[in-house]
Design a protein around this motif. Structure first.
Motif, PDB file in Angstrom:
ATOM      1  N   PRO A 172      -6.755  -3.048  62.030  1.00 31.50           N
ATOM      2  CA  PRO A 172      -6.959  -2.942  63.478  1.00 31.50           C
ATOM      3  C   PRO A 172      -6.560  -1.562  63.980  1.00 31.50           C
ATOM      4  O   PRO A 172      -5.719  -0.883  63.385  1.00 31.50           O
ATOM      5  N   GLU A 173      -7.157  -1.147  65.082  1.00 30.98           N
ATOM      6  CA  GLU A 173      -6.817   0.138  65.675  1.00 30.98           C
ATOM      7  C   GLU A 173      -5.441   0.058  66.336  1.00 30.98           C
ATOM      8  O   GLU A 173      -5.061  -0.970  66.894  1.00 30.98           O
TER       9      GLU A 173
ATOM     10  N   GLY B  69      -2.594  -1.831  57.547  1.00 34.20           N
ATOM     11  CA  GLY B  69      -2.476  -3.026  58.376  1.00 34.20           C
ATOM     12  C   GLY B  69      -1.053  -3.415  58.727  1.00 34.20           C
ATOM     13  O   GLY B  69      -0.849  -4.371  59.475  1.00 34.20           O
TER      14      GLY B  69
END
Length: 458
Positions: free
Chosen positions: A145-146, A63
């Motif tokens: 998150p991507e 992250g």
């Protein structure tokens, strides 16, 4: 970085596990407990925690946003969680990710993961790392998150072309704990600590320029300095012991202090290496080819001396508000002198360092001086905690303006360092951004600074 170090060291079984790779006998390499201890030490040497734990996040859950010229790459979860992490990875899957930049699903990793360096790890050490991650790291069921970056980086297959251009380290052989001093130092620098990832300049394709190994490079606002043995551009005047002290504590008296990304590397990695490994690493760095720097014409830590001028200030108290604009000297008195002293000598024990004979103030580049004032210093090692407040913000309020920081930087470099760099507010403002794109700080040719005089340290 984040305040997760206490969790980190409890996971690493405390100081007994981190006693050193050399303490684990090679004949016990197949024993799981020996592999666990070895893997824990290698994970620390590889500084895995720095990128795979976000501020305030859980250990190794990913992250963290890592700035690149194409946008922020978000680090992945490398805990044992099978859905969000690497819990389902086999040893072969792990090896492909670590040394070849390939995920289990076959997708390419972005090269902010230094797999081109980790490619040099021995098979034995890859197995030790795998054993520790599979048994020593707690699973965290969180999906970061991507990553969303610009073309062509958003097409992961484009990394195949990048990998063909990048020069990966060749896998080492044998038992790395038995290498002689220089071979061990080479292994630590190029494979585990991946020093070149930050300190080697890159070309327009962001591939490391190996003919300029460790010659210095921009790094998200900071400048990872030249650490080759050049007497003017690098650290040619540093001894092996100086380097060991710096890597162990983040501070080398009369030379430099670690902040920013290097402060994190010292805190989470180098300060926990064995003395034997630190000397091996320092000895290797001391003998790499020297590269001079066109912006450095004198050793960065050789500038300046303590101020010995009489105090001729009037004693008149001015209101510090919009009606009165402070100059560099007054900004220094108001914000720096309480710790660094009116003479700039710092404290007697150099917990607060002197501002003369200081690599950051004496550098021909002002990037790191600006960033240190903006972000401060917060570094913890086994030798203690070191901090300096951020003057870029304070409780979400701007503490010093861009113009004030520019004046302060110019005052510091004129008074204690390499001369007047004519820094302006626009330059500071560009570096104040939360994720600045790496770019050199333009600066005028510095005016001639006073000839260095060996200081009398308090």
């Amino acid at each position: 970085m984040a305040d997760f170090k206490h969790i980190f060291w409890s996971v690493l079984f405390g100081s007994a596990v981190l006693g050193g790779l050399h303490a684990a006998p090679s004949h016990a390499a197949d024993d799981e407990q020996a592999l666990m201890a070895r893997g824990a030490y290698l994970a620390t040497a590889g500084d895995c925690v720095a990128c795979h734990t976000r501020p305030g996040g859980k250990l190794f859950a990913g992250g963290l946003e890592i700035a690149t010229p194409k946008g922020a790459v978000i680090s992945t979860n490398i805990t044992l969680d099978p859905q969000n992490g690497i819990g389902a990875y086999t040893l072969d899957d792990f090896e492909k990710a670590l040394r070849r930049g390939l995920r289990k699903d076959g997708a390419y990793l972005y090269p902010v993961m230094p797999y081109v360096s980790y490619a040099g790890l021995t098979d034995q050490d890859v197995k030790a790392l795998y054993t520790w991650f599979m048994h020593g790291v707690q699973p965290v069921a969180e999906k970061p998150p991507e990553t969303e970056i610009g073309f062509p980086g958003n097409i992961r297959m484009s990394m195949m072309a990048w990998n063909m251009l990048a020069e990966s380290e060749k896998p080492e052989t044998g038992d790395s704990s038995t290498y002689d001093k220089l071979r061990r130092g080479h292994y630590l620098a190029t494979a585990l600590e991946h020093c070149g990832t930050c300190h080697t300049p890159r070309n327009f394709m962001l591939v490391e320029q190996q003919d300029q190994y460790l010659a210095g490079s921009q790094l998200n606002g900071w400048f990872a300095p030249n650490i080759t043995p050049s007497n003017t551009g690098g650290i040619g005047d540093w001894s092996e012991d100086d380097l060991v002290t710096y890597l162990k504590t983040g501070h080398a008296k009369g030379r430099s202090q670690a902040a920013g990304p290097m402060g994190e590397a010292v805190e989470h990695s180098t300060s926990h290496l064995s003395d034997e490994d630190l000397h091996a690493l320092a000895a290797f760095i001391k003998q790499v080819p020297a590269h001079d720097d066109e912006m450095e014409h004198q050793a960065r830590d050789s500038f300046g001396k303590a101020m010995q001028e009489p105090d001729i200030r009037s004693g008149i108290v001015h209101r510090v508000d919009d009606l009165y604009e402070m100059g560099g000297a007054e900004l220094y008195d108001a914000n720096c002198a309480a710790c660094h002293g009116s003479s700039g000598a710092g404290t007697a024990d150099q917990y607060v360092p002197s501002l003369y004979t200081n690599s950051v103030v004496g550098s021909g580049r002002v990037d790191n001086l600006i960033m240190t004032i903006l972000e401060g210093v917060n570094r913890s090692t086994p030798s203690g905690h070191v901090s300096m407040p951020s003057f870029g913000s304070h409780s979400d309020v701007q503490r010093l303006s861009d113009a004030e920081i520019a004046k302060l930087v110019n005052y510091l470099t004129i008074r204690f360092g390499s001369g007047d760099h004519q820094v302006n507010a626009e330059q500071v403002g560009a570096m104040r951004q939360p994720h600045p794109v790496p770019a050199p700080v333009p600066a005028a040719a510095p005016q001639e600074a006073p000839k260095p005089t060996p200081p009398d340290h308090p």
